[in-house]
Write an enzyme that holds these catalytic residues in place. Structure first.
Site, PDB file in Angstrom:
ATOM      1  N   CYS A   2       0.690  -0.997  -0.022  1.00 35.15           N
ATOM      2  CA  CYS A   2      -0.049   0.061   0.204  1.00 35.15           C
ATOM      3  C   CYS A   2       0.993   1.213   0.114  1.00 35.15           C
ATOM      4  O   CYS A   2       1.977   1.302   0.195  1.00 35.15           O
ATOM      5  CB  CYS A   2      -0.821   0.112   1.032  1.00 35.15           C
ATOM      6  SG  CYS A   2      -1.735  -1.531   1.594  1.00 35.15           S
ATOM      7  N   ARG A  27       1.856   0.654  -7.455  1.00 32.52           N
ATOM      8  CA  ARG A  27       1.956  -0.228  -6.429  1.00 32.52           C
ATOM      9  C   ARG A  27       0.741  -1.421  -6.561  1.00 32.52           C
ATOM     10  O   ARG A  27       0.923  -2.349  -6.115  1.00 32.52           O
ATOM     11  CB  ARG A  27       2.141   0.343  -5.071  1.00 32.52           C
ATOM     12  CG  ARG A  27       3.311   1.083  -4.847  1.00 32.52           C
ATOM     13  CD  ARG A  27       3.336   1.842  -3.645  1.00 32.52           C
ATOM     14  NE  ARG A  27       4.376   2.332  -3.273  1.00 32.52           N
ATOM     15  CZ  ARG A  27       5.461   1.774  -2.398  1.00 32.52           C
ATOM     16  NH1 ARG A  27       5.041   0.793  -1.670  1.00 32.52           N
ATOM     17  NH2 ARG A  27       6.529   2.298  -2.037  1.00 32.52           N
ATOM     18  N   TRP A  74      -4.506  -2.288  -0.506  1.00 28.79           N
ATOM     19  CA  TRP A  74      -4.718  -3.298  -1.154  1.00 28.79           C
ATOM     20  C   TRP A  74      -5.124  -4.233   0.114  1.00 28.79           C
ATOM     21  O   TRP A  74      -4.526  -4.490   1.084  1.00 28.79           O
ATOM     22  CB  TRP A  74      -3.420  -3.801  -1.746  1.00 28.79           C
ATOM     23  CG  TRP A  74      -3.902  -5.135  -2.330  1.00 28.79           C
ATOM     24  CD1 TRP A  74      -3.726  -6.391  -1.982  1.00 28.79           C
ATOM     25  CD2 TRP A  74      -4.173  -5.509  -3.714  1.00 28.79           C
ATOM     26  NE1 TRP A  74      -4.103  -7.228  -2.844  1.00 28.79           N
ATOM     27  CE2 TRP A  74      -4.262  -6.569  -4.055  1.00 28.79           C
ATOM     28  CE3 TRP A  74      -4.505  -4.367  -4.730  1.00 28.79           C
ATOM     29  CZ2 TRP A  74      -4.703  -7.283  -5.353  1.00 28.79           C
ATOM     30  CZ3 TRP A  74      -4.811  -4.894  -6.102  1.00 28.79           C
ATOM     31  CH2 TRP A  74      -4.923  -6.270  -6.300  1.00 28.79           C
ATOM     32  N   ASN A 100       0.472   0.639   6.713  1.00 33.04           N
ATOM     33  CA  ASN A 100       0.959  -0.319   5.803  1.00 33.04           C
ATOM     34  C   ASN A 100       1.486  -1.291   6.508  1.00 33.04           C
ATOM     35  O   ASN A 100       1.914  -1.167   7.854  1.00 33.04           O
ATOM     36  CB  ASN A 100       2.277   0.309   4.792  1.00 33.04           C
ATOM     37  CG  ASN A 100       1.535   1.130   3.764  1.00 33.04           C
ATOM     38  OD1 ASN A 100       0.448   1.443   3.458  1.00 33.04           O
ATOM     39  ND2 ASN A 100       2.401   1.688   3.055  1.00 33.04           N
ATOM     40  N   GLY A 101       1.362  -2.685   6.182  1.00 35.23           N
ATOM     41  CA  GLY A 101       1.842  -3.719   6.885  1.00 35.23           C
ATOM     42  C   GLY A 101       0.622  -4.672   7.329  1.00 35.23           C
ATOM     43  O   GLY A 101      -0.535  -4.577   7.132  1.00 35.23           O
ATOM     44  N   GLU A 481      16.181 -22.181 -10.758  1.00 36.23           N
ATOM     45  CA  GLU A 481      16.263 -20.405 -10.756  1.00 36.23           C
ATOM     46  C   GLU A 481      17.220 -19.976  -9.680  1.00 36.23           C
ATOM     47  O   GLU A 481      18.087 -19.014  -9.720  1.00 36.23           O
ATOM     48  CB  GLU A 481      15.021 -20.131 -10.777  1.00 36.23           C
ATOM     49  CG  GLU A 481      14.796 -18.359 -10.767  1.00 36.23           C
ATOM     50  CD  GLU A 481      15.477 -17.799 -11.591  1.00 36.23           C
ATOM     51  OE1 GLU A 481      15.756 -16.494 -11.396  1.00 36.23           O
ATOM     52  OE2 GLU A 481      15.880 -18.240 -12.612  1.00 36.23           O
ATOM     53  N   LYS A 485      20.595 -17.620  -9.526  1.00 36.11           N
ATOM     54  CA  LYS A 485      20.842 -16.545  -8.906  1.00 36.11           C
ATOM     55  C   LYS A 485      21.882 -16.605  -8.145  1.00 36.11           C
ATOM     56  O   LYS A 485      22.754 -15.569  -8.076  1.00 36.11           O
ATOM     57  CB  LYS A 485      19.644 -16.341  -7.703  1.00 36.11           C
ATOM     58  CG  LYS A 485      18.248 -15.884  -8.497  1.00 36.11           C
ATOM     59  CD  LYS A 485      18.330 -14.489  -8.971  1.00 36.11           C
ATOM     60  CE  LYS A 485      18.779 -14.292 -10.432  1.00 36.11           C
ATOM     61  NZ  LYS A 485      17.786 -15.129 -11.283  1.00 36.11           N
ATOM     62  N   GLU A 488      25.318 -16.540 -10.584  1.00 33.72           N
ATOM     63  CA  GLU A 488      25.618 -15.327 -11.463  1.00 33.72           C
ATOM     64  C   GLU A 488      25.968 -14.048 -10.508  1.00 33.72           C
ATOM     65  O   GLU A 488      26.413 -13.289 -11.149  1.00 33.72           O
ATOM     66  CB  GLU A 488      24.413 -14.984 -12.275  1.00 33.72           C
ATOM     67  CG  GLU A 488      23.045 -14.469 -11.626  1.00 33.72           C
ATOM     68  CD  GLU A 488      22.116 -14.495 -12.336  1.00 33.72           C
ATOM     69  OE1 GLU A 488      22.056 -14.169 -13.625  1.00 33.72           O
ATOM     70  OE2 GLU A 488      20.670 -14.415 -11.950  1.00 33.72           O
ATOM     71  N   HIS A 504      21.835 -40.795  -9.120  1.00 39.61           N
ATOM     72  CA  HIS A 504      22.229 -41.187 -10.392  1.00 39.61           C
ATOM     73  C   HIS A 504      23.639 -40.585 -10.878  1.00 39.61           C
ATOM     74  O   HIS A 504      23.859 -40.640 -12.182  1.00 39.61           O
ATOM     75  CB  HIS A 504      21.186 -41.185 -11.422  1.00 39.61           C
ATOM     76  CG  HIS A 504      20.147 -42.020 -11.195  1.00 39.61           C
ATOM     77  ND1 HIS A 504      19.929 -43.284 -11.299  1.00 39.61           N
ATOM     78  CD2 HIS A 504      18.887 -41.780 -10.517  1.00 39.61           C
ATOM     79  CE1 HIS A 504      18.911 -43.843 -10.875  1.00 39.61           C
ATOM     80  NE2 HIS A 504      17.886 -42.861 -10.621  1.00 39.61           N
ATOM     81  N   LYS A 599      22.428  -6.907 -18.610  1.00 34.78           N
ATOM     82  CA  LYS A 599      20.885  -7.100 -18.268  1.00 34.78           C
ATOM     83  C   LYS A 599      20.005  -7.399 -19.436  1.00 34.78           C
ATOM     84  O   LYS A 599      19.318  -8.388 -19.319  1.00 34.78           O
ATOM     85  CB  LYS A 599      20.405  -5.538 -17.848  1.00 34.78           C
ATOM     86  CG  LYS A 599      18.834  -5.541 -17.254  1.00 34.78           C
ATOM     87  CD  LYS A 599      18.755  -6.555 -16.035  1.00 34.78           C
ATOM     88  CE  LYS A 599      17.357  -6.684 -15.627  1.00 34.78           C
ATOM     89  NZ  LYS A 599      17.178  -7.661 -14.607  1.00 34.78           N
TER      90      LYS A 599
END
Length: 604
Positions: A2, A27, A74, A100-101, A481, A485, A488, A504, A599
């Protein structure tokens, strides 16, 4: 997340609040509101559901003052409604609060302190403001003392702005695990959850630390710690460009982008899954995909890993066979295609050369194409038959984070839309909006405690030169993935493996001290993966288990909320991102710009 804006000491309060809310609109939110007080006894509260434009239309010319707070919400506790929108207020309408929170113990506090209090909303936020009023009105505390006591009882995350209409010369501010900045303007002050909201008013900000509160007046700011002691604080300079391409108060772009993922989930849901309306995707695209007999996902790197998840989403919810291909391989080694193929390209930048090479050939063959990308006017978006935007906002760090989770979320939206078009029960009963809301909240929980991830990275990856990620099914997909991360940006040699394949051959590489990070979120294979964990431990591997609540066992180091299987990567990957981030930071490396990487990969 929020958005919060507040100000005190200027006659332009309403304009500042509304402009700030508009800048935080990206947001994602479902309602908005403002409270304004002229400090002479007249005040105004205006709240609406929907777009900020609706709030602006409801704010008449008389809504002016010299202190005010505003919020875009939200929904977490309670559905989107005017009653649940912020600001929330006390029963006496003396106190007004934006928040918020998430307060995790609000139910217990409500039962302990407010059993006889009538409530106007379903929010945890109202509990906060009602408690403050309770301590002032029933226990004769000052507003400051009541605010401090309430803060001491809260568990969870919060960024708070409070106005006492009987003392509108001060804005009460506090934060814990949610961002909040105090901006020092010319003759007045502002408070915001994101400097983007007030970047044209000041570049000088005071940053509150977790557990601190502040008394903000027109001419000065007093910061207090949890014991009530005054804290000295020098302002920091924050220059925010209009396009929000900046780190704000974050030390790196990558950490900022990791933390932005909950907001991205909410924004995607808001854009593509409007309440009580059809999914907001071109019906022609939905129909075209629904008629395909096989889907071909083409991507590279992180986007390829998101494609692996997309394959599972479409096969379950759209019941269309799918396969995922690495763009650089696909371009020169085309498979034997089905009769009615449909090509889906994933690319954060929309400029990936390997993917474009396949796109050009697909179009030459007259095959239908869709690009899912973060950049609206990119090459791939322009050249494909259809394109869907990720709405993730600018991603600056080379290591992609929020684009991965955004890609999965948008894939899920399209899979559901196609399944509904095909009248499939699995898609029709798939509460995707609810799942994305749960994912956003789970992401918030994971990113709330950076220190814990810093410690875990030091314990498991501190001196490692090699590491492994293991999982089965969807956990195997996210292992790839998470391994990417780590390798890289930290340069630790890391591999993701299907846990069942370990014995195996790869188990030969397990030796004492080697970190083996294992995802266990798939109930059907959890026991088998537990067996692989024991095999690793028997050979001295240093095992870190990240399990869902549905699969947890005693001794698991990390337990995360459970989503439907195909969406678990939205949550598990954040754990991998944070481990990679802190392992890299601890090595003194450049997190945002790792060596040898760019990028946007614009060459094959």
């Amino acid at each position: 997340m929020c958005g919060i804006v507040g100000t005190i000491g200027t006659g332009a309060t309403t304009q500042i609040l509304l402009k700030g809310l508009n800048r935080l609109e990206y947001r994602g939110y479902d309602s908005a509101g403002i409270y304004v007080n002229d400090q002479d006894g007249q005040d105004y509260l205006v709240k609406t559901v929907g777009k900020i434009a609706a709030l602006e239309a409801a704010v008449g010319p008389q809504v002016q003052g010299r202190i005010g707070i505003a919020h875009t919400r939200w929904a977490t506790h309670g559905q989107p409604s005017v009653a649940n929108a912020h600001p929330q207020f006390s029963g006496s309408k003396r106190f007004y609060l934006v928040h918020n929170g998430v307060i995790s113990n609000f139910t217990a506090l409500k039962e302990q302190y407010l059993a006889d209090q009538a409530f106007a909303s379903q929010t945890d936020t109202e509990v906060i403001v009602q408690m403050i009023a309770h301590f002032v009105e029933a226990e004769a505390m000052t507003t400051l003392a009541a605010f401090q006591k309430t803060l001491s009882l809260l568990a969870g995350s919060y960024a708070l702005l409070l106005v006492d209409r009987e003392d509108p010369e001060v804005l009460y501010v506090a934060k814990n695990k949610s961002p909040l900045l105090i901006g020092l303007a010319a003759g007045y002050n502002v408070v915001t959850s994101d400097a983007l909201a007030t970047y044209d008013l000041t570049t000088d900000y005071l940053e509150l630390r977790d557990g601190e509160m502040a008394l903000v007046r027109a001419s000065d700011v007093t910061i207090l710690d949890q014991q009530g002691d005054t804290q000295g604080r020098e302002p920091i300079e924050i220059k925010v460009e209009a396009d929000a391409i900046g780190k704000g108060t974050y030390p790196t772009f990558m950490l900022k982008e990791i933390d932005e993922q909950p907001a991205v989930m909410r924004r995607i849901s808001q854009h593509y899954l409007p309440v009580d309306q059809p999914i907001a995707i071109d019906p022609a695209l939905i129909q075209h995909v629904a008629q395909a007999d096989r889907l071909y996902f083409v991507a590279a790197g992180t986007s390829y890993h998101a494609s692996l998840v997309g394959k599972r989403l479409f096969e379950r919810y759209a019941q269309i066979p799918a396969e995922a291909g690495v763009a650089s391989e696909f371009g020169y080694h085309w498979p034997l295609l089905s009769a009615k193929p449909f090509f889906i390209f994933l690319s954060q930048s929309g400029e990936t050369a390997d993917s474009r090479q396949v796109l050009v050939e697909a179009k030459r063959r007259g095959l239908p194409t869709l690009v899912i990308t973060n950049v609206a006017n990119s090459t791939l978006a322009r050249e494909a038959d259809y394109h869907l935007l990720l709405h993730a906002g600018p991603e600056i760090a080379v290591a992609s984070t929020k684009a991965y989770t955004a890609q999965i979320a948008v894939e899920a939206v399209l899979a559901k839309a196609v399944g509904e078009r095909r009248q499939l029960g699995a898609a029709q009963s798939f509460d995707l909006a609810g799942q994305l809301a749960l994912a956003a909240n789970a992401m918030d929980e994971i990113t709330d405690n950076h220190q814990a991830w810093d410690q875990l990275a030091a314990e498991y990856l501190g001196s490692a030169t090699d590491a492994f990620y293991l999982g089965r099914g969807i956990d195997y997909d996210v292992s790839l993935e998470a391994a990417l991360k780590l390798k890289e940006i930290s340069y630790v040699h890391t591999e993701g493996f299907a846990a069942g394949e370990l014995k195996h051959g790869t188990i030969a590489l397990i030796e004492p001290g080697v970190p083996v990070i294992t995802f266990i979120t798939e109930q059907a294979t959890a026991d088998h993966t537990r067996g692989n964990v024991q095999e690793v431990k028997a050979r001295g591997g240093n095992v870190l288990v990240i399990a869902s609540e549905a699969c947890q066992q005693a001794g698991d180091q990390i337990v995360i909320p459970t989503l439907t299987d195909e969406l678990m990567p939205l949550v598990t990957v954040v754990c991998g991102q944070l481990l990679a981030y802190y392992a890299t930071l601890q090595r003194g490396l450049n997190v945002d710009q790792p060596r040898n990487l760019a990028k946007s990969v614009t060459v094959e």
